[in-house]
Scaffold this active site. Structure first.
Site, PDB file in Angstrom:
ATOM      1  N   GLU A   1      -3.743  49.230  84.599  1.00 27.31           N
ATOM      2  CA  GLU A   1      -2.493  49.982  84.405  1.00 27.31           C
ATOM      3  C   GLU A   1      -1.634  49.360  83.296  1.00 27.31           C
ATOM      4  OE1 GLU A   1       1.059  49.295  86.635  1.00 27.31           O
ATOM      5  OE2 GLU A   1      -0.094  48.392  88.263  1.00 27.31           O
TER       6      GLU A   1
ATOM      7  N   LYS B   1       8.085  54.961  82.308  1.00 30.89           N
ATOM      8  CA  LYS B   1       7.212  54.639  83.450  1.00 30.89           C
ATOM      9  C   LYS B   1       6.612  55.951  83.956  1.00 30.89           C
ATOM     10  CE  LYS B   1       7.767  52.925  88.173  1.00 30.89           C
ATOM     11  NZ  LYS B   1       8.733  52.417  89.163  1.00 30.89           N
TER      12      LYS B   1
ATOM     13  N   VAL C   1       0.326  52.971  89.041  1.00 31.51           N
ATOM     14  CA  VAL C   1      -0.940  53.102  89.781  1.00 31.51           C
ATOM     15  C   VAL C   1      -1.323  54.584  89.859  1.00 31.51           C
ATOM     16  CG1 VAL C   1      -2.026  52.837  92.058  1.00 31.51           C
ATOM     17  CG2 VAL C   1      -0.708  50.943  91.061  1.00 31.51           C
TER      18      VAL C   1
ATOM     19  N   ASP D   1      11.931  57.154 100.343  1.00 33.47           N
ATOM     20  CA  ASP D   1      11.502  56.670  99.024  1.00 33.47           C
ATOM     21  C   ASP D   1      10.096  56.125  99.148  1.00 33.47           C
ATOM     22  OD1 ASP D   1      11.066  55.618  96.544  1.00 33.47           O
ATOM     23  OD2 ASP D   1      12.836  54.331  96.511  1.00 33.47           O
TER      24      ASP D   1
ATOM     25  N   SER E   1       6.436  55.770  97.316  1.00 36.45           N
ATOM     26  CA  SER E   1       5.835  55.799  95.982  1.00 36.45           C
ATOM     27  C   SER E   1       4.817  56.927  95.845  1.00 36.45           C
ATOM     28  CB  SER E   1       5.136  54.465  95.718  1.00 36.45           C
ATOM     29  OG  SER E   1       4.409  54.537  94.511  1.00 36.45           O
ATOM     30  N   ALA E   2       4.790  57.530  94.661  1.00 39.06           N
ATOM     31  CA  ALA E   2       3.778  58.554  94.360  1.00 39.06           C
ATOM     32  C   ALA E   2       2.367  57.963  94.396  1.00 39.06           C
ATOM     33  CB  ALA E   2       4.064  59.165  92.992  1.00 39.06           C
ATOM     34  N   ASP E   3       2.268  56.626  94.372  1.00 38.71           N
ATOM     35  CA  ASP E   3       0.946  55.992  94.460  1.00 38.71           C
ATOM     36  C   ASP E   3       0.228  56.408  95.746  1.00 38.71           C
ATOM     37  OD1 ASP E   3       1.759  54.643  92.181  1.00 38.71           O
ATOM     38  OD2 ASP E   3       1.892  52.665  93.150  1.00 38.71           O
TER      39      ASP E   3
ATOM     40  N   LYS F   1       3.405  45.797  97.469  1.00 43.12           N
ATOM     41  CA  LYS F   1       4.332  44.729  97.121  1.00 43.12           C
ATOM     42  C   LYS F   1       5.171  44.321  98.321  1.00 43.12           C
ATOM     43  CE  LYS F   1       4.939  47.351  93.935  1.00 43.12           C
ATOM     44  NZ  LYS F   1       5.680  48.251  93.058  1.00 43.12           N
TER      45      LYS F   1
HETATM   46  N1  PSU Z   1       3.174  45.837  91.159  1.00 43.86           N
HETATM   47  C1  PSU Z   1       3.567  44.830  90.336  1.00 43.86           C
HETATM   48  N2  PSU Z   1       4.212  45.133  89.196  1.00 43.86           N
HETATM   49  C2  PSU Z   1       4.460  46.446  88.855  1.00 43.86           C
HETATM   50  C3  PSU Z   1       4.045  47.499  89.724  1.00 43.86           C
HETATM   51  C4  PSU Z   1       3.413  47.135  90.851  1.00 43.86           C
HETATM   52  O1  PSU Z   1       3.345  43.662  90.631  1.00 43.86           O
HETATM   53  O2  PSU Z   1       5.049  46.658  87.796  1.00 43.86           O
HETATM   54  C5  PSU Z   1       4.258  48.942  89.348  1.00 43.86           C
HETATM   55  C6  PSU Z   1       2.932  49.712  89.518  1.00 43.86           C
HETATM   56  O3  PSU Z   1       2.681  50.411  88.330  1.00 43.86           O
HETATM   57  C7  PSU Z   1       3.184  50.670  90.663  1.00 43.86           C
HETATM   58  C8  PSU Z   1       4.650  50.939  90.475  1.00 43.86           C
HETATM   59  O4  PSU Z   1       2.385  51.835  90.606  1.00 43.86           O
HETATM   60  O5  PSU Z   1       5.189  49.645  90.173  1.00 43.86           O
HETATM   61  C9  PSU Z   1       5.293  51.578  91.704  1.00 43.86           C
HETATM   62  O6  PSU Z   1       6.541  52.088  91.359  1.00 43.86           O
HETATM   63  P1  PSU Z   1       7.293  53.101  92.369  1.00 43.86           P
HETATM   64  O7  PSU Z   1       7.585  52.242  93.585  1.00 43.86           O
HETATM   65  O8  PSU Z   1       8.526  53.533  91.647  1.00 43.86           O
HETATM   66  O9  PSU Z   1       6.323  54.201  92.675  1.00 43.86           O
HETATM   67 MN    MN Z   2      10.200  55.214  94.425  1.00 45.20          MN
END
Ligand code: PSU
Ligand code: MN
Length: 307
Positions: free
Chosen positions: A25, A86, A106, A136, A138-140, A157
């Protein structure tokens, strides 16, 4: 594949020859680590994949062109780019239409990897359900339920609500595999106390599950979770105090939406000195190694499926 993808020639050749390729990524380059560390870390991740005998393909959008396998120059450009968006699923049409630069999360990386024909992807931690903000999500997590790519990570995380994240993965039908562990790793630390769905101890065992999912024609991906190497672990009890502080700061500052994850990662890094960074880099390199091994086992072990 909806649009012409801009392939790095080395990646294209490897894919045409059925060789092992690992998707990587780019959000961790633009939003995960500050410059110039980010470029050095991204290079080390790629070198780790190469050292195992697989071809790395870092994915990003450059001037609206979906790029599979950044060159050295492109990686340096993105590492210093100020305005890269992003990119999760919803952001891809925006950057393409406006010819902007985008760093894939991701979710975004899974989508492009699948278009490109890459089925293994190595990263740090996936997004998940945020603590105290269960809406909230994640779209992941949704992408894992629909796109057939195997994501090798160190769990979700630690800034997230891990039990709720596991619940959502179950609801969405995403198998969570522990690589040489019975427990979901908690990103910076090896333990979360949450059981995984199954433990595997070798790349081949992971490949067997990838194959079975294909044979059953089940949609969606797989999550392979790998604990951070013990020598670089940041113990959960110690990490928790700092994560709680970072979460409180995010509330006070009123951070919301896609800015939450980058804010929390940056704040944890500031508050922890070098501890979180050391663990983060170690787990990224370790995940790249395991992803490469799984990609190699997959490439050497093609099966023909009954139709
Ligand atoms: N884990 C890390 N560093 C990052 C991310 C994850 O250690 O920068 C990023 C990844 O790209 C993951 C994104 O898909 O954060 C998730 O963001 P959100 O919670 O807004 O979906
Ligand atoms: Mn989010």
């Amino acid at each position: 594949m909806p649009l012409k993808l801009n392939f790095n020639p080395q990646v294209k050749t490897a894919l045409d020859n059925g060789e092992a390729v690992v998707a990587l990524e780019s959000t961790l380059i633009t939003h995960g680590f500050p410059s110039p560390d980010n470029i050095e870390i991204a290079r080390k991740i790629e070198d780790t994949v190469r050292a195992e005998g697989a071809v790395p393909a870092t994915i990003a959008v450059l001037g609206g062109q979906i790029t599979v396998g950044l060159t050295t120059e492109q990686l340096e450009y993105l590492g210093t780019a100020k305005n890269a968006r992003k990119c999760s699923r919803r952001d891809l049409p925006i950057v393409v239409a406006r010819r902007e630069d985008g760093a894939t999360t991701v979710a975004g990386t899974m989508i492009v990897a699948h278009w490109a024909g890459i089925s293994v992807f190595g990263t740090g931690g996936i997004g998940g359900v945020h603590r105290g903000h269960a809406h909230d999500e994640s779209a992941d997590l949704m992408e894992l339920s629909r796109t057939p790519v195997t994501v090798v990570c160190a769990g979700a995380k630690a800034i997230l609500d891990l039990p709720l994240t596991m619940e959502v993965l179950e609801t969405r039908g995403v198998p969570v595999i522990g690589y040489q562990t019975d427990e979901l790793p908690a990103f910076y630390s090896r333990h979360s106390g949450l059981p995984v769905d199954v433990r595997v101890d070798t790349p081949q065992e992971a490949v067997d599950i990838i194959h079975a999912r294909q044979e059953l024609t089940l949609s969606g991906g797989l999550l392979v979770t790998v604990p951070v190497p013990a020598a670089n672990e940041w113990p959960a009890a110690e990490a928790q105090v700092i994560i709680d502080q970072a979460l409180a700061d995010a509330e006070t500052e009123g951070i919301s939406g896609k800015a939450v994850t980058p804010y929390l990662l940056e704040r944890v890094s500031q508050l922890s000195g070098k501890r979180s960074k050391k663990a983060n880099i170690a787990l990224l390199l370790n995940n790249a190694r395991v992803a490469a091994q799984i990609a190699l086992a997959l490439a050497s072990n093609k099966r023909v499926f009954p139709t």
